[in-house]
Each structure stands twice: as structure tokens, then as C-alpha cells.
Design a protein around this motif. Structure first.
Motif, short mmCIF file in Angstrom:
data_model
loop_
_atom_site.label_atom_id
_atom_site.label_comp_id
_atom_site.label_asym_id
_atom_site.label_seq_id
_atom_site.Cartn_x
_atom_site.Cartn_y
_atom_site.Cartn_z
N MET A 117 10.46 12.31 15.48
CA MET A 117 10.90 13.06 14.31
C MET A 117 11.05 12.08 13.14
SD MET A 117 14.36 15.21 13.51
CE MET A 117 14.00 16.64 14.50
N LEU A 118 10.57 12.50 11.99
CA LEU A 118 10.67 11.68 10.79
C LEU A 118 12.10 11.65 10.26
CD1 LEU A 118 7.48 12.79 8.84
CD2 LEU A 118 7.82 10.68 10.12
N ALA A 119 12.49 10.48 9.73
CA ALA A 119 13.83 10.35 9.15
C ALA A 119 13.91 11.02 7.79
CB ALA A 119 14.20 8.88 9.04
N GLY A 120 12.80 11.20 7.13
CA GLY A 120 12.78 11.81 5.81
C GLY A 120 11.35 11.93 5.33
N PRO A 121 11.15 12.56 4.19
CA PRO A 121 9.78 12.73 3.69
C PRO A 121 9.18 11.40 3.25
CG PRO A 121 11.37 13.63 2.12
CD PRO A 121 12.14 13.19 3.34
N LEU A 122 7.90 11.26 3.46
CA LEU A 122 7.18 10.02 3.17
C LEU A 122 7.03 9.72 1.67
CD1 LEU A 122 5.73 7.63 4.48
CD2 LEU A 122 3.66 9.02 4.52
N PRO A 123 6.70 10.69 0.82
CA PRO A 123 6.46 10.35 -0.59
C PRO A 123 7.62 9.62 -1.28
CG PRO A 123 5.54 12.50 -0.13
CD PRO A 123 6.33 12.09 1.10
N PRO A 124 8.87 10.03 -1.09
CA PRO A 124 9.94 9.28 -1.76
C PRO A 124 10.06 7.83 -1.27
CG PRO A 124 10.76 11.41 -1.04
CD PRO A 124 9.40 11.24 -0.44
N VAL A 125 9.76 7.62 0.00
CA VAL A 125 9.84 6.26 0.56
C VAL A 125 8.73 5.40 -0.04
CG1 VAL A 125 9.67 4.88 2.67
CG2 VAL A 125 10.94 7.04 2.68
N ILE A 126 7.52 5.95 -0.10
CA ILE A 126 6.41 5.20 -0.69
C ILE A 126 6.69 4.93 -2.17
CG2 ILE A 126 3.97 5.30 -1.36
CD1 ILE A 126 3.44 6.76 1.29
N GLY A 127 7.15 5.94 -2.89
CA GLY A 127 7.44 5.77 -4.31
C GLY A 127 8.53 4.75 -4.57
N ALA A 128 9.59 4.83 -3.81
CA ALA A 128 10.70 3.89 -3.98
C ALA A 128 10.27 2.47 -3.63
CB ALA A 128 11.90 4.31 -3.12
N THR A 129 9.44 2.34 -2.61
CA THR A 129 8.94 1.02 -2.23
C THR A 129 8.06 0.45 -3.34
OG1 THR A 129 9.02 1.64 0.10
CG2 THR A 129 7.65 -0.27 -0.48
N GLU A 130 7.15 1.27 -3.86
CA GLU A 130 6.30 0.82 -4.96
C GLU A 130 7.15 0.42 -6.16
OE1 GLU A 130 2.55 2.20 -7.73
OE2 GLU A 130 3.53 3.69 -6.46
N ASN A 131 8.17 1.21 -6.46
CA ASN A 131 9.05 0.91 -7.60
C ASN A 131 9.85 -0.37 -7.39
OD1 ASN A 131 8.16 3.15 -8.97
ND2 ASN A 131 9.86 4.43 -8.30
N ALA A 132 10.13 -0.73 -6.16
CA ALA A 132 10.83 -1.98 -5.88
C ALA A 132 9.88 -3.17 -5.88
CB ALA A 132 11.55 -1.88 -4.53
N LEU A 133 8.65 -2.96 -5.42
CA LEU A 133 7.69 -4.06 -5.32
C LEU A 133 7.08 -4.44 -6.67
CD1 LEU A 133 5.81 -3.13 -2.03
CD2 LEU A 133 7.55 -4.91 -2.36
N ARG A 134 6.85 -3.46 -7.53
CA ARG A 134 6.21 -3.75 -8.82
C ARG A 134 6.99 -4.76 -9.64
NH1 ARG A 134 2.00 -0.89 -11.61
NH2 ARG A 134 1.49 -0.26 -9.50
N PRO A 135 8.33 -4.64 -9.74
CA PRO A 135 9.08 -5.66 -10.48
C PRO A 135 9.00 -7.05 -9.84
CG PRO A 135 10.41 -3.69 -10.26
CD PRO A 135 9.20 -3.51 -9.40
N LEU A 136 8.90 -7.10 -8.50
CA LEU A 136 8.73 -8.40 -7.85
C LEU A 136 7.42 -9.05 -8.25
CD1 LEU A 136 10.09 -7.75 -4.24
CD2 LEU A 136 11.10 -9.19 -6.01
N LEU A 137 6.36 -8.25 -8.34
CA LEU A 137 5.08 -8.79 -8.79
C LEU A 137 5.19 -9.24 -10.24
CD1 LEU A 137 2.09 -9.45 -8.43
CD2 LEU A 137 1.60 -7.08 -9.07
N ALA A 138 5.82 -8.43 -11.07
CA ALA A 138 6.00 -8.80 -12.48
C ALA A 138 6.77 -10.12 -12.59
CB ALA A 138 6.72 -7.68 -13.24
N HIS A 139 7.75 -10.29 -11.74
CA HIS A 139 8.52 -11.53 -11.74
C HIS A 139 7.64 -12.72 -11.35
CE1 HIS A 139 12.00 -14.13 -11.43
NE2 HIS A 139 11.60 -14.49 -10.22
N ALA A 140 6.78 -12.54 -10.35
CA ALA A 140 5.88 -13.61 -9.92
C ALA A 140 4.89 -13.96 -11.02
CB ALA A 140 5.14 -13.19 -8.65
N LEU A 141 4.48 -12.97 -11.80
CA LEU A 141 3.50 -13.21 -12.86
C LEU A 141 4.14 -13.72 -14.16
CD1 LEU A 141 1.31 -9.98 -12.50
CD2 LEU A 141 0.92 -12.23 -11.46
N ALA A 142 5.45 -13.56 -14.28
CA ALA A 142 6.13 -13.80 -15.55
C ALA A 142 5.93 -15.20 -16.11
CB ALA A 142 7.63 -13.50 -15.41
N GLY A 143 5.87 -16.21 -15.29
CA GLY A 143 5.71 -17.57 -15.77
C GLY A 143 4.27 -17.98 -15.97
N SER A 144 3.36 -17.03 -15.84
CA SER A 144 1.92 -17.33 -15.92
C SER A 144 1.32 -16.71 -17.18
CB SER A 144 1.20 -16.79 -14.69
OG SER A 144 1.03 -15.38 -14.79
#
Length: 136
Positions: free
Chosen positions: A1-28
Motif C-alpha cells: 500500500m502506498l503511503a501517499g500520492p506520488l505527484p506531491p512527493v515528486i514535486g516536493a523532491t524536485e523543489n528541494a533538489l533544484r535549489p541545491l543545484l542552483a547552490h552548486a552552480l552559484a560560484g560558477s
């Protein structure tokens, strides 16, 4: 059984990862996500004439958006006027890849490698199916 719907998890993960990428690129000189994708595709493209098409497909963005990213990369000295990586572009790309790799290692530390592989396989399947539905 799923713990919850998949789209919010994927969206929240993408929203958390994008700033990490921006941070990695920031000094470049790499200006952001679109430029990051462009450089990674450009470096591995078999046919340089198709780079903008490949980037547009990867970003699901119009060619004009991709052309603007290319212009920004040329202006930053990361691509030459032919659209090929410059020495500075290769250096910046490698530096940022190292930072992204370190971040990825921190994100997956302590997670069973088999679980990480299952996650990769599952997300690849979801992405492929989403692309099929979009092309539909």
C-alpha cells in the motif's frame, strides 16, 4: 500500500533538489538550470548540429528558450561561437559536476544502494511513461 500520492512527493523532491543545484552552480559562470542542461548535453552530443534540438527536448522548452541559453553561454565564454565548449566551459562544467556529485553522495549517504537503484529505476519508468502520455 502506498503511503501517499506520488505527484506531491515528486514535486516536493524536485523543489528541494533544484535549489541545491542552483547552490552548486552559484560560484560558477553557469547561469542556471537551462545552461547546466545545455552544457551537459553539448559535451556528450554525437551531432553538434542537433544540440539545441536535444536540449529543447530535454527541457521541454521551445527552441527560442534554448537559443537564449546558448547565447548566455557564449557571452559567459563557456561556449565558442560555434557552440562548442571552451576551455573555461569544460573547467566550469567539471567543477560543478564535482559539487553535484558531492551533494548527491550526501543525499544518498546511509541509504541502501539497492534502494537507490530501485528509486532510479522507478523514476526512469515514471518519466518514460509521462513522456509517452505527453506525446500521446
Amino acid at each position: 500500500m502506498l503511503a501517499g500520492p506520488l505527484p506531491p512527493v515528486i514535486g516536493a523532491t524536485e523543489n528541494a533538489l533544484r535549489p541545491l543545484l542552483a547552490h552548486a552552480l552559484a560560484g560558477s559562470l553557469i547561469g542556471g538550470y537551462d545552461e547546466w542542461v545545455y552544457l551537459n548535453i553539448q559535451e556528450h552530443a554525437d551531432d553538434p548540429a542537433r544540440v539545441e534540438e536535444l536540449v529543447a527536448d530535454a527541457l521541454t522548452q521551445p527552441r527560442e528558450t534554448v537559443a537564449a541559453a546558448r547565447t548566455r553561454l557564449v557571452d559567459a565564454g563557456l561556449l565558442d561561437t560555434e557552440g562548442l565548449l571552451t576551455g573555461s566551459g569544460r573547467e566550469q562544467l567539471n567543477l560543478c559536476r564535482e559539487l553535484v556529485s558531492e551533494t548527491t553522495q550526501a543525499l544518498t549517504a546511509g541509504i541502501d544502494p539497492a534502494a537507490v537503484q530501485t528509486t532510479i529505476d522507478t523514476l526512469d519508468a515514471v518519466r518514460a511513461r509521462a513522456e509517452q502520455l505527453f506525446a500521446g
